[in-house]
Design a protein around this motif. Structure first.
Motif, PDB file in Angstrom:
ATOM      1  N   THR A  52       0.102   2.868  27.351  1.00  0.00           N
ATOM      2  CA  THR A  52      -1.255   3.099  27.986  1.00  0.00           C
ATOM      3  C   THR A  52      -1.315   4.414  28.660  1.00  0.00           C
ATOM      4  N   ALA A 124      -8.658   3.800  33.444  1.00  0.00           N
ATOM      5  CA  ALA A 124      -7.627   3.355  32.497  1.00  0.00           C
ATOM      6  C   ALA A 124      -6.564   2.409  33.077  1.00  0.00           C
ATOM      7  N   VAL A 129     -13.520   0.675  30.623  1.00  0.00           N
ATOM      8  CA  VAL A 129     -13.914   1.361  29.276  1.00  0.00           C
ATOM      9  C   VAL A 129     -14.761   2.784  30.365  1.00  0.00           C
ATOM     10  N   THR A 233      -3.353  -4.658  30.224  1.00  0.00           N
ATOM     11  CA  THR A 233      -3.705  -3.477  29.527  1.00  0.00           C
ATOM     12  C   THR A 233      -2.862  -3.272  28.369  1.00  0.00           C
ATOM     13  N   VAL A 239     -10.488   2.411  25.722  1.00  0.00           N
ATOM     14  CA  VAL A 239     -10.572   2.929  27.140  1.00  0.00           C
ATOM     15  C   VAL A 239     -11.573   3.986  27.195  1.00  0.00           C
ATOM     16  N   HIS A 258      -6.255   3.477  24.124  1.00  0.00           N
ATOM     17  CA  HIS A 258      -5.130   4.218  24.712  1.00  0.00           C
ATOM     18  C   HIS A 258      -4.447   4.856  23.613  1.00  0.00           C
TER      19      HIS A 258
END
Length: 606
Positions: A52, A124, A129, A233, A239, A258
């Motif tokens: 991520t 993030a 988002v 996540t 994202v 991501h």
């Protein structure tokens, strides 16, 4: 003088040989004498990342905590990797304290600023988002953006240049004006999902939280929640939503994950040789656009480099000073930006010896411009990139081991782990050298358009090929040339403009009966907007001019969409097909002659 020389490397040579050998092995059968087909696969010995954005930021902080990451010259802000992570965590916990949940959309509206990149990484980290909102948007456009994706919290600059964002927001959500100072809880009938307005700057605004107060709002509970959110996540989570106009006239929200943008930043950086962690990137491009926030701000985190933002929006002098003062090694820009920098009257006053590369995208690049950049700005490793927002954004880039003259005559080779195919009208792959529509497939293709299955299915096939909307041809070595556009799009200085959106707006003018918008060539911007207008019978031509039309558009649509040229025509002047459709190609050719633009050199002319 030649276009330039460059330093080769073992990595570049290996990459080039891998791509070329793969293409020839897979697609050329000597025994059956089958021709090379217009298909390429970016075979790679480097695996895709499964990280991520938050994980990549923390990895960078572990490795280079005290290295400078972001420099915003106009505001005087300079932050190390460790300082930036701390600021991002503060905003993330502040947003959590407002009650935002995983997956909620957080909008950012304003020019380039330190708060912009903090928002990018804070959202993030917290599993939100981020929604990039073009700083040139006016009230109608921002209302559509907020409504389309259900923005729950919006971070906004108060104003910039001629745009007063706060006033525009009040026109969209009148309830804001009756709110309390420093309280941004929003209750809107028309935008029921919009709950919080956060304004940048020191000044208080009625109906809005102060950004600095949100930064300080996150306590221990919010921090604990952030830790859980980061763990939850996953790379395939959405994202980022970036708006890209569509042929229906309304913007579409491309949903990026991501996985999409971390890998694109990673492999673009490897192709451009950023992965050694020794570069200082100067990025005058807007952050709301993929080039700024993926190949710029995200790439420097992924590859642990430094990023310099000369000014809130593009200023040629500010960019030249930044290269000189910060000893930048890479300078980003669209062709229009580079033209303005080269032509600035103070150009000769600055030192460009630190530069090794110019990173150019957003529009086709004239070869003469590339020569000047190499010879006058020391950009021996000039890099051309091609892509779309829907592909995160870059799908093709030059290989630095290619001769410079060859490098600038195409958009390069397909990126690692990506497939490309050029097809005819029936979707059949064409032999190399033949023109057709460009398709792209791989990790970089967006999830889809937000809440728009119909448009998603129109642009992405069931087997995940994305229709790029450009006419292209593939050379024997697998490099690709973009030779036209299948979608009726105008590219003005790197901004993609869709005529239908402008046409639908101009139809609201009380004196306009019919309107057709096209692109015409322009030396500086590549293309400019031209409107063919048929007036109501009761109207006089003098009532609708370029100036009166500009007045009609001001404050309602972005400045770059306002027609520069207005041609008043009669019904019989419009060339039609047998089915009654206007032949826009003929409109372009007629306009070039009438406006005296047929000798203008730009990417408009192949």
């Amino acid at each position: 003088m030649a276009l330039g020389t460059f330093r080769s490397s073992a990595t570049a040579q290996f990459l080039r040989s891998t791509i070329l050998q793969s293409a020839r092995f897979c697609h050329h059968n000597k025994e059956t004498r089958q021709p090379l087909m217009s298909y390429a696969h970016g075979a790679s010995y480097v695996p895709l990342l499964n990280h991520t954005i938050g994980q990549r930021l923390r990895m960078a902080v572990d490795n280079v905590p005290d290295k400078e990451l972001f420099i915003f010259r106009q505001s005087g802000i300079r932050k190390t990797f460790a300082e930036f992570l701390e600021d991002s965590e503060k905003l993330a916990t502040g947003l959590i304290s407002l009650g935002l949940e995983k997956g909620d959309r957080v909008g950012m509206w304003g020019p380039n600023s330190y708060e912009w990149v903090v928002c990018q990484f804070a959202t993030a980290l917290a599993g939100f988002v981020m929604v990039n909102i073009n700083p040139a948007y006016q009230s109608t456009e921002v209302k559509f953006a907020l409504q389309k994706v259900g923005v729950k919290a919006l971070i906004s600059a108060p104003s910039f240049k001629k745009s007063n964002y706060y006033r525009a927001l009040i026109s969209v959500v009148p309830e804001i004006a009756s709110g309390s100072e420093d309280c941004g809880a929003v209750r809107s009938h028309e935008l029921p999902e919009f709950k919080h307005l956060i304004m940048l700057g020191e000044q208080s605004h009625r109906g809005a939280w102060k950004y600095d107060d949100i930064i300080d709002a996150g306590g221990s509970d919010a921090k604990a929640t952030l830790n859980i959110r980061e763990t939850d996540t996953q790379p395939d989570d959405a994202v980022n939503v970036q708006f890209t106009s569509g042929t229906t006239g309304l913007p579409k929200g491309a949903v990026l994950t991501h996985h999409n943008i971390v890998n694109n930043a990673y492999f673009v950086g490897r192709r451009a040789m950023y992965h050694h962690g020794k570069d200082i990137l100067c990025v005058p491009n807007p952050l709301y656009h993929c080039m700024g926030c993926v190949t710029g701000s995200l790439s420097v985190v992924v590859h642990q480099n430094t990023c310099v933002f000369p000014a809130p929006s593009f200023e040629s002098l500010a960019a030249l000073k930044a290269v000189n003062d910060e000893k930048c090694t890479v300078l980003f820009g669209t062709p229009t930006m580079f033209i303005d920098m080269l032509n600035h009257p103070q150009f000769s006053e600055f030192d460009y010896s630190s530069l090794r590369q110019g990173f150019m995208a957003g529009a086709p690049c004239p070869i003469e411009l590339c020569r000047r950049l190499v010879n006058d700005m020391n950009m021996r490793d000039i890099q051309i990139a091609y892509g779309t927002t829907e592909t995160s954004p870059v799908s093709f880039m030059a290989i630095l081991d290619d001769p410079p003259e060859k490098r600038v005559r195409s958009v390069g080779h397909i990126l690692d782990h990506v497939e490309a195919s050029i097809v005819d009208g029936q979707g059949r792959t064409l032999p190399r050298g033949q023109r057709g529509e460009l398709l792209v497939r791989g990790y970089l293709v967006m999830q889809g358009y937000w809440n728009d299955r119909e448009k998603t299915n129109a642009d992405i096939t069931p087997d995940r090929w994305y229709h790029a909307g450009d006419v292209a041809l593939m050379n024997e070595d697998g490099s690709v040339q973009i030779v036209g556009r299948t979608k009726d799009m105008i590219v003005r200085g790197g901004e993609n403009i869709y005529p239908t959106e402008i046409e639908q707006f101009l139809f609201q003018h009380p004196l306009i009966e019919d309107v057709h918008v096209i692109g015409v060539p322009d030396e500086r911007f590549g293309e400019e907007v031209c409107a063919w207008i048929r007036l109501h019978e009761s109207a006089e031509p003098s009532q609708v001019t370029t100036e009166t039309l500009k007045e009609f558009c001001t404050g309602k649509i972005a400045h770059y969409k306002v027609p520069r040229y207005v041609l008043i025509k009669k019904e019989h002047d419009f060339p039609l097909t047998v089915t009654g459709k206007v032949k826009k190609y003929e409109l372009r050719e007629i306009s070039k002659v009438e406006l005296g633009l047929d000798q203008v050199k730009s990417h408009f002319n192949e």
